[in-house]
Design a protein around this motif. Sequence first.
Motif, PDB file in Angstrom:
ATOM      1  N   PHE A 149     -13.288  29.083  14.206  1.00 19.36           N
ATOM      2  CA  PHE A 149     -12.483  27.853  14.097  1.00 19.36           C
ATOM      3  C   PHE A 149     -12.841  26.918  12.956  1.00 19.36           C
ATOM      4  CE2 PHE A 149     -12.668  28.850  18.723  1.00 19.36           C
ATOM      5  CZ  PHE A 149     -11.382  29.372  18.792  1.00 19.36           C
ATOM      6  N   PHE A 150     -13.949  27.154  12.268  1.00 17.50           N
ATOM      7  CA  PHE A 150     -14.381  26.187  11.270  1.00 17.50           C
ATOM      8  C   PHE A 150     -13.876  26.614   9.899  1.00 17.50           C
ATOM      9  CE2 PHE A 150     -18.300  24.443   8.845  1.00 17.50           C
ATOM     10  CZ  PHE A 150     -17.572  23.356   8.421  1.00 17.50           C
ATOM     11  N   ASP A 151     -12.919  25.841   9.372  1.00 25.62           N
ATOM     12  CA  ASP A 151     -12.390  26.098   8.043  1.00 25.62           C
ATOM     13  C   ASP A 151     -13.121  25.163   7.087  1.00 25.62           C
ATOM     14  OD1 ASP A 151     -11.006  26.240   5.715  1.00 25.62           O
ATOM     15  OD2 ASP A 151      -9.100  25.496   6.519  1.00 25.62           O
ATOM     16  N   SER A 152     -14.058  25.716   6.331  1.00 30.19           N
ATOM     17  CA  SER A 152     -14.911  24.844   5.515  1.00 30.19           C
ATOM     18  C   SER A 152     -14.375  24.652   4.096  1.00 30.19           C
ATOM     19  CB  SER A 152     -16.321  25.411   5.474  1.00 30.19           C
ATOM     20  OG  SER A 152     -16.279  26.711   4.910  1.00 30.19           O
ATOM     21  N   THR A 153     -13.115  25.079   3.845  1.00 31.37           N
ATOM     22  CA  THR A 153     -12.603  24.866   2.484  1.00 31.37           C
ATOM     23  C   THR A 153     -12.394  23.379   2.232  1.00 31.37           C
ATOM     24  OG1 THR A 153     -10.414  25.350   3.387  1.00 31.37           O
ATOM     25  CG2 THR A 153     -11.417  27.058   2.024  1.00 31.37           C
ATOM     26  N   PRO A 154     -12.820  22.918   1.042  1.00 37.20           N
ATOM     27  CA  PRO A 154     -12.664  21.494   0.738  1.00 37.20           C
ATOM     28  C   PRO A 154     -11.186  21.115   0.640  1.00 37.20           C
ATOM     29  CG  PRO A 154     -13.880  22.648  -1.016  1.00 37.20           C
ATOM     30  CD  PRO A 154     -13.397  23.679  -0.074  1.00 37.20           C
ATOM     31  N   PHE A 155     -10.925  19.812   0.710  1.00 39.50           N
ATOM     32  CA  PHE A 155      -9.546  19.327   0.614  1.00 39.50           C
ATOM     33  C   PHE A 155      -8.954  19.655  -0.758  1.00 39.50           C
ATOM     34  CE2 PHE A 155      -6.438  16.100  -0.576  1.00 39.50           C
ATOM     35  CZ  PHE A 155      -5.559  16.214   0.485  1.00 39.50           C
ATOM     36  N   ARG A 156      -7.729  20.178  -0.754  1.00 37.68           N
ATOM     37  CA  ARG A 156      -7.032  20.421  -2.026  1.00 37.68           C
ATOM     38  C   ARG A 156      -5.697  19.702  -2.009  1.00 37.68           C
ATOM     39  NH1 ARG A 156      -8.439  25.644  -1.353  1.00 37.68           N
ATOM     40  NH2 ARG A 156     -10.409  26.121  -2.377  1.00 37.68           N
TER      41      ARG A 156
ATOM     42  N   MET B  56     -19.702  16.550  16.969  1.00 37.06           N
ATOM     43  CA  MET B  56     -19.834  15.876  15.673  1.00 37.06           C
ATOM     44  C   MET B  56     -18.743  16.461  14.785  1.00 37.06           C
ATOM     45  SD  MET B  56     -21.353  14.244  13.110  1.00 37.06           S
ATOM     46  CE  MET B  56     -21.297  14.458  11.322  1.00 37.06           C
ATOM     47  N   PRO B  57     -17.788  15.620  14.307  1.00 33.45           N
ATOM     48  CA  PRO B  57     -16.608  16.199  13.623  1.00 33.45           C
ATOM     49  C   PRO B  57     -16.876  16.713  12.200  1.00 33.45           C
ATOM     50  CG  PRO B  57     -16.255  13.862  14.174  1.00 33.45           C
ATOM     51  CD  PRO B  57     -17.676  14.186  14.517  1.00 33.45           C
ATOM     52  N   TYR B  58     -17.888  17.562  12.032  1.00 31.39           N
ATOM     53  CA  TYR B  58     -18.136  18.149  10.705  1.00 31.39           C
ATOM     54  C   TYR B  58     -16.954  19.014  10.284  1.00 31.39           C
ATOM     55  CZ  TYR B  58     -19.517  22.310  13.420  1.00 31.39           C
ATOM     56  OH  TYR B  58     -19.530  23.374  14.291  1.00 31.39           O
ATOM     57  N   THR B  59     -16.158  19.469  11.274  1.00 30.37           N
ATOM     58  CA  THR B  59     -14.984  20.283  10.969  1.00 30.37           C
ATOM     59  C   THR B  59     -13.985  19.501  10.107  1.00 30.37           C
ATOM     60  OG1 THR B  59     -14.238  19.554  13.119  1.00 30.37           O
ATOM     61  CG2 THR B  59     -15.061  21.801  12.984  1.00 30.37           C
ATOM     62  N   ALA B  60     -13.939  18.167  10.285  1.00 32.15           N
ATOM     63  CA  ALA B  60     -13.092  17.321   9.435  1.00 32.15           C
ATOM     64  C   ALA B  60     -13.853  16.932   8.164  1.00 32.15           C
ATOM     65  CB  ALA B  60     -12.667  16.060  10.188  1.00 32.15           C
ATOM     66  N   TYR B  61     -15.088  16.436   8.348  1.00 31.16           N
ATOM     67  CA  TYR B  61     -15.837  15.898   7.205  1.00 31.16           C
ATOM     68  C   TYR B  61     -16.088  16.949   6.125  1.00 31.16           C
ATOM     69  CZ  TYR B  61     -16.750  12.154  10.631  1.00 31.16           C
ATOM     70  OH  TYR B  61     -16.630  11.167  11.578  1.00 31.16           O
ATOM     71  N   ALA B  62     -15.995  18.255   6.504  1.00 31.44           N
ATOM     72  CA  ALA B  62     -16.175  19.331   5.529  1.00 31.44           C
ATOM     73  C   ALA B  62     -15.205  19.186   4.358  1.00 31.44           C
ATOM     74  CB  ALA B  62     -15.956  20.679   6.198  1.00 31.44           C
ATOM     75  N   LYS B  63     -14.088  18.477   4.591  1.00 29.87           N
ATOM     76  CA  LYS B  63     -13.077  18.344   3.542  1.00 29.87           C
ATOM     77  C   LYS B  63     -13.383  17.203   2.564  1.00 29.87           C
ATOM     78  CE  LYS B  63      -9.401  20.611   6.047  1.00 29.87           C
ATOM     79  NZ  LYS B  63     -10.067  21.872   5.722  1.00 29.87           N
TER      80      LYS B  63
ATOM     81  N   VAL C 149       1.099  10.694  -0.193  1.00 29.58           N
ATOM     82  CA  VAL C 149       0.976  11.678   0.893  1.00 29.58           C
ATOM     83  C   VAL C 149      -0.358  12.418   0.782  1.00 29.58           C
ATOM     84  CG1 VAL C 149       1.923  13.819   1.848  1.00 29.58           C
ATOM     85  CG2 VAL C 149       3.457  11.926   1.275  1.00 29.58           C
ATOM     86  N   ASN C 150      -0.764  12.752  -0.445  1.00 31.29           N
ATOM     87  CA  ASN C 150      -2.052  13.437  -0.621  1.00 31.29           C
ATOM     88  C   ASN C 150      -3.224  12.543  -0.243  1.00 31.29           C
ATOM     89  OD1 ASN C 150      -1.737  16.207  -1.482  1.00 31.29           O
ATOM     90  ND2 ASN C 150      -0.690  15.383  -3.284  1.00 31.29           N
ATOM     91  N   ARG C 151      -3.141  11.285  -0.623  1.00 32.66           N
ATOM     92  CA  ARG C 151      -4.211  10.359  -0.252  1.00 32.66           C
ATOM     93  C   ARG C 151      -4.262  10.217   1.285  1.00 32.66           C
ATOM     94  NH1 ARG C 151      -9.181   8.174  -0.779  1.00 32.66           N
ATOM     95  NH2 ARG C 151      -9.260   6.044   0.033  1.00 32.66           N
ATOM     96  N   GLY C 152      -3.095  10.113   1.901  1.00 33.19           N
ATOM     97  CA  GLY C 152      -3.040  10.005   3.365  1.00 33.19           C
ATOM     98  C   GLY C 152      -3.610  11.249   4.025  1.00 33.19           C
ATOM     99  N   ALA C 153      -3.270  12.424   3.486  1.00 30.65           N
ATOM    100  CA  ALA C 153      -3.777  13.677   4.049  1.00 30.65           C
ATOM    101  C   ALA C 153      -5.301  13.695   3.974  1.00 30.65           C
ATOM    102  CB  ALA C 153      -3.192  14.866   3.285  1.00 30.65           C
TER     103      ALA C 153
END
Length: 422
Positions: free
Chosen positions: A169-176, A117-124, A185-189
């Motif tokens: 491996f889990f970096d839970s910092t939100p997207f900045r 379950m890709p929570y590693t991505a959704y964490a952002k 580019v930020n929206r794409g990221a």
Amino acid sequence: MARYLLRSTLRSCIRGGVALSVAALFAHGAQAQDAPADTRIDHGRYLAIAGDCVACHTAPGGKPFAGGLDLNTPFGTITASNITSDTASGIGSWSLQQFDAAVRHGKGPNGHLYPAMPYTAYAKMTDADLADLWAYIRTIPPVSQKVVENKLPFPYNIRSAMIVWNALFFDSTPFRPDSAKSDAVNRGAYLVEALAHCGICHTPKNALGGDSAATYQGTSLQGWHAPDLTNNDHTGLGKWSAEDIVTYLRSGTNRYTASSGSMTEVIVNSTQHLTDADLHAIAAYFKALPARTVEAPPPLPANNAQVEAGRREFVVQCSACHTSSGQGVTNMIPSLQSNPAINARSPDSLLNILLAGTTGPATAANPTGAAMPGFAWKLQDDQIADVLTYIRNSQGNAAAAVSAADVAKARKALGAQQVVWH
Ligand code: HEC
Ligand code: HEC
Ligand code: HEC
């Protein structure tokens, strides 16, 4: 272990067919319209499409989001959960906090979730987006279907092992957002890293299944190679314009290639439904990535025995469709010239396509997805090896030769048939 877990999970996602009825997905729209806060629900539906939740949370032929897709691993089976609003078998009784714990922190009611379950991505994901996603997920009509998620045998069934994995491996910092980069580019990221999880297939993994530092540099997922998405001219998207990337993600084809395998599912279920502005943002993000620093090798010479034999095979078997120059027919037969998927260091996707055939996606932008027949029944292992070695070393391409042993291995792994033609 985790690497195999993740890879085979993806493989089974792919094998499972994940044949989603997009019509069924949008059918929920009619329901949602009766509910209050329509705009938030609509936005949540869009986020669910961008995050491609339905791909894993739907069994082949099953009701969308009712779970039950078996993700087979060498250690046992993990099954994607029922996330409909059924209170007994789904997540209908959950609060926003519980949803957040699962989706952004990888914690379910029974303990840690597996990173299948890709929570590693959704964490952002931002708080506001998470709340809108929940507003939409709650409107999914209840489907009663009990799912036993974890059928792994001891000791792999111990969910607390994921505490160690997460610590590594889990970096839970939100997207900045990065103020040095453009809004696009930020929206794409954000779209790619927090939602679309492109890296789950395109980024090579380390020995424990965490992402390696070679972000988006391409990797094989049993039976397919998800190519390099950096700006390398030879193996990546270096020659593609932003518009080429947009066209591909919207229609499944462009002047360089046509999609196959799991990428077709991603395009059909997810990217073709994204707005024009968001597709351009994703393209801007990839065009801003540094190139993978690997030089193109020199092609094998035209008088190499395999290249010569492969050229003769190509003329007989392939040129009627692909044309003798490999240029193809716009929007129907993809060009094989200077094609990064053909130059990929692993020939896995090519072996799959040659043995089993491929059908391109039927998208709104390109309703009649074209198809190529498989050649497993018709060509011997050495003939397939030769023709692939030829296309990998002609028409602007250069890559390592393919051996008959590679073909035999793929034929076995894919369960493709033996030659019956002679
Ligand atoms: C690549 C496959 C995949 C994708 C994509 C995916 N999930 Fe999951 N999800 C799973 C699997 C597998 C589990 C079960 C994991 C486990 O039991 O450890 C799961 C578990 C969950 C759970 C916990 C359910 C429970 O009863 O414990 C929730 C909630 C959830 N997913 C929501 C979502 C949402 C929302 C999205 C889209 C934004 C999504 N998932 C996308 C594979 C996926
Ligand atoms: C489930 C795994 C998976 C996910 C998720 C995924 N891809 Fe792919 N992708 C693949 C595979 C496998 C291929 C190769 C198939 C082929 O040759 O058509 C591919 C091919 C591509 C190609 C064509 C490259 C070339 O050289 O021909 C592009 C571009 C691409 N993906 C972009 C993306 C983007 C952008 C995302 C996220 C929005 C994404 N992919 C998500 C598996 C995936
Ligand atoms: C009947 C027409 C036809 C024949 C014959 C045919 N192809 Fe194809 N080929 C296609 C079509 C159509 C596609 C694109 C399918 C899709 O969209 O997934 C394709 C896709 C491919 C791709 C993937 C290209 C990419 O960008 O990912 C390769 C490689 C390929 N063909 C090689 C061959 C070779 C080698 C032969 C001969 C042994 C051959 N084809 C014979 C029609 C054909």
